[in-house]
Write an enzyme that holds these catalytic residues in place. Sequence first.
Site, mmCIF file in Angstrom:
data_model
loop_
_atom_site.group_PDB
_atom_site.id
_atom_site.type_symbol
_atom_site.label_atom_id
_atom_site.label_comp_id
_atom_site.label_asym_id
_atom_site.label_seq_id
_atom_site.Cartn_x
_atom_site.Cartn_y
_atom_site.Cartn_z
ATOM 1 N N HIS A 262 11.341 23.119 -9.549
ATOM 2 C CA HIS A 262 9.937 22.672 -9.530
ATOM 3 C C HIS A 262 9.644 22.082 -10.915
ATOM 4 O O HIS A 262 10.296 21.131 -11.329
ATOM 5 C CB HIS A 262 9.082 23.897 -9.161
ATOM 6 C CG HIS A 262 7.664 23.620 -8.804
ATOM 7 N ND1 HIS A 262 7.134 22.372 -8.666
ATOM 8 C CD2 HIS A 262 6.624 24.475 -8.552
ATOM 9 C CE1 HIS A 262 5.854 22.458 -8.341
ATOM 10 N NE2 HIS A 262 5.511 23.721 -8.276
ATOM 11 N N HIS A 301 12.934 14.672 -3.645
ATOM 12 C CA HIS A 301 11.620 15.292 -3.513
ATOM 13 C C HIS A 301 11.412 15.711 -2.076
ATOM 14 O O HIS A 301 11.865 15.018 -1.168
ATOM 15 C CB HIS A 301 10.509 14.306 -3.938
ATOM 16 C CG HIS A 301 9.233 14.987 -4.245
ATOM 17 N ND1 HIS A 301 8.327 15.327 -3.274
ATOM 18 C CD2 HIS A 301 8.719 15.415 -5.422
ATOM 19 C CE1 HIS A 301 7.304 15.929 -3.849
ATOM 20 N NE2 HIS A 301 7.510 16.002 -5.151
ATOM 21 N N ASP A 357 9.967 13.988 -12.864
ATOM 22 C CA ASP A 357 10.633 14.652 -13.986
ATOM 23 C C ASP A 357 11.769 13.850 -14.591
ATOM 24 O O ASP A 357 12.310 14.223 -15.622
ATOM 25 C CB ASP A 357 11.178 16.010 -13.524
ATOM 26 C CG ASP A 357 10.057 16.974 -13.222
ATOM 27 O OD1 ASP A 357 9.115 17.028 -14.023
ATOM 28 O OD2 ASP A 357 10.114 17.647 -12.189
HETATM 29 N N1 CMC Z 1 21.046 15.731 -6.237
HETATM 30 C C1 CMC Z 1 21.998 15.712 -5.280
HETATM 31 N N2 CMC Z 1 21.771 15.978 -3.989
HETATM 32 C C2 CMC Z 1 20.502 16.267 -3.641
HETATM 33 C C3 CMC Z 1 19.462 16.291 -4.578
HETATM 34 C C4 CMC Z 1 19.771 15.995 -5.917
HETATM 35 N N3 CMC Z 1 18.822 16.011 -6.856
HETATM 36 N N4 CMC Z 1 18.302 16.617 -3.964
HETATM 37 C C5 CMC Z 1 18.625 16.778 -2.660
HETATM 38 N N5 CMC Z 1 19.960 16.569 -2.468
HETATM 39 C C6 CMC Z 1 20.665 16.579 -1.201
HETATM 40 C C7 CMC Z 1 20.910 17.989 -0.692
HETATM 41 O O1 CMC Z 1 22.134 18.501 -1.158
HETATM 42 C C8 CMC Z 1 20.869 17.787 0.786
HETATM 43 O O2 CMC Z 1 22.079 17.211 1.171
HETATM 44 P P1 CMC Z 1 22.779 17.657 2.572
HETATM 45 O O3 CMC Z 1 21.842 17.165 3.630
HETATM 46 O O4 CMC Z 1 24.102 16.994 2.574
HETATM 47 O O5 CMC Z 1 22.872 19.153 2.549
HETATM 48 C C9 CMC Z 1 19.804 16.719 0.979
HETATM 49 O O6 CMC Z 1 19.824 15.962 -0.241
HETATM 50 C C10 CMC Z 1 18.409 17.260 1.224
HETATM 51 O O7 CMC Z 1 18.096 18.173 0.166
HETATM 52 P P2 CMC Z 1 17.193 19.447 0.315
HETATM 53 O O8 CMC Z 1 17.570 20.452 -0.714
HETATM 54 O O9 CMC Z 1 17.189 19.883 1.764
HETATM 55 O O10 CMC Z 1 15.758 18.825 0.012
HETATM 56 P P3 CMC Z 1 14.467 19.642 -0.363
HETATM 57 O O11 CMC Z 1 13.336 18.853 0.132
HETATM 58 O O12 CMC Z 1 14.569 21.058 0.094
HETATM 59 O O13 CMC Z 1 14.540 19.673 -1.949
HETATM 60 C C11 CMC Z 1 14.174 19.184 -4.220
HETATM 61 C C12 CMC Z 1 13.724 18.912 -2.765
HETATM 62 C C13 CMC Z 1 13.192 18.496 -5.170
HETATM 63 C C14 CMC Z 1 14.146 20.710 -4.499
HETATM 64 C C15 CMC Z 1 15.599 18.627 -4.390
HETATM 65 O O14 CMC Z 1 15.622 17.240 -4.153
HETATM 66 C C16 CMC Z 1 16.180 18.948 -5.770
HETATM 67 O O15 CMC Z 1 16.727 20.030 -5.968
HETATM 68 N N6 CMC Z 1 16.051 18.000 -6.757
HETATM 69 C C17 CMC Z 1 16.506 18.252 -8.112
HETATM 70 C C18 CMC Z 1 15.479 19.089 -8.837
HETATM 71 C C19 CMC Z 1 14.258 18.265 -9.198
HETATM 72 O O16 CMC Z 1 14.347 17.174 -9.705
HETATM 73 N N7 CMC Z 1 13.078 18.870 -8.957
HETATM 74 C C20 CMC Z 1 11.804 18.248 -9.303
HETATM 75 C C21 CMC Z 1 10.977 17.937 -8.078
HETATM 76 S S1 CMC Z 1 9.574 16.899 -8.461
HETATM 77 C C22 CMC Z 1 8.541 17.872 -9.414
HETATM 78 C C23 CMC Z 1 8.026 19.083 -8.750
HETATM 79 O O17 CMC Z 1 7.649 19.059 -7.585
HETATM 80 O O18 CMC Z 1 7.977 20.106 -9.420
#
Ligand code: CMC
Length: 422
Positions: A262, A301, A357
């Site tokens: 987050h 995201h 971020d």
């Molecule tokens: N790098 C590589 N792969 C990713 C990433 C990433 N940053 N984000 C998602 N994926 C992949 C994930 O592995 C999954 O792949 P598969 O379908 O093959 O298993 C797919 O994309 C969907 O990911 P998810 O985890 O189901 O998506 P989510 O909506 O649950 O997660 C997130 C959203 C923001 C937690 C995630 O994209 C992430 O961990 N990003 C990196 C951390 C980050 O930058 N966070 C800041 C978010 S914006 C500010 C805020 O809201 O606080």
Amino acid sequence: MADTITIIDDRTGKKVTVAITGGTFPSSALRELDPNLFLYDPAFLSTASCASAITYLDGDAGILRYRGYPIEQLAEHSTFLEVAYLLLNGELPTGDQLSKWTHDVTHHTMIHENMRKRFVDGFHYDAHPMGMFVSATAALGTFYDDAKDIFDKQSFDKQVLRLIAKVPTIAAMCYRFSEGLPFVLPNNSMPYAQNFLNMMFRIGEDHAIDPVLARAMDILFILHADHEQNCGTTTMRVVSSANSDPYTSTAAAASALYGPLHGGANEAVVRMLSEIGSIENVPSFIEGVKNGSGRLMGFGHRVYKNFDPRARIIKQTAYDVFEVTGKNPLLDIALKLEEVALEDDYFVKRKLYPNVDFYSGLIYQALGFPVDMFTVLFAIPRTVGWLAHMEELLGDKEQKISRPRQWYIGPDERDYTAINKR
Ligand code: CMC
């Protein structure tokens, strides 16, 4: 075509038809079919937990609006305190309203001496500033005996004012403590962001804050002020639904924000860029991410499946800041990462774009903030959004104490076994 949905329970043949409003249908439809039937929705992927009039977000189109105003226009023309007023009151302030609001905020920036001398001084010298911020925000409420009067509008507004005015003071105090520097008192003649930078970095008498940097800080505050039902804001609503006071609710929301998935992602981005070390290492790093050895921090995201509009504004702001401070050496690595990722099938297929971020950390670093402070810089402006959501929740007749249900998958009833028989 009717704006309704019909759900049939194939076990009983019972069916229920309910209206679809604003892209949602009421979960009471399920209770009509069977009071013991629940929607299984881990991480709330398909659940709208409230109706809200504060922030509009269209993740597919990359749109973000506060109270109807596009984030791009607010970032260009507005100030953080004006945006704070908008988020809290629903309308942009008139000139008089803005003067009074600014005056009120700037005259509530001081914190009780005991907070600094007895509370903050009790932390270990290398305590993480976000841990300090969370606990200091909760502790702040204990100084006000009207903190719990949340249903008295006048009292609630006073706590809102106190929190918005004092979170920069708390943040700067935590930083100065961790650096072993003397505390700088708030300066009521300075605008919000400038005063914050002054409390952070003032050394000696002549410490001018460059207006470009103060404006960049203000823009970053605007961009982070609200983002509808994210993890921190949901936490704020859940805790507030138990009628906790605004200080402990804010501390709880800030605790959620602390996590690296987050608000902690900005810190993780800079650490990641430093580890990559040079442009040549970008392709192998990306390959590593694709092979599951970690995530590309600052990408992806839950809601945006297109460019995060805040990321675009932040990228431009970064260039303005670097004109003054000189370029952050990590910028080239970030640009290369973005370029490679945006052309790579893995990221394209999953609709992973830079989020808020990805570039904010580079600006914070150029402004002189240590990496540990980054999430605190997110928490300061987000306090406004949290409080706007708390007020909306308290006035929403459909809301009750948050209490989800579960699908129990543990053992059936069994008899206790004496310890010598296990
Ligand atoms: N790098 C590589 N792969 C990713 C990433 C990433 N940053 N984000 C998602 N994926 C992949 C994930 O592995 C999954 O792949 P598969 O379908 O093959 O298993 C797919 O994309 C969907 O990911 P998810 O985890 O189901 O998506 P989510 O909506 O649950 O997660 C997130 C959203 C923001 C937690 C995630 O994209 C992430 O961990 N990003 C990196 C951390 C980050 O930058 N966070 C800041 C978010 S914006 C500010 C805020 O809201 O606080």
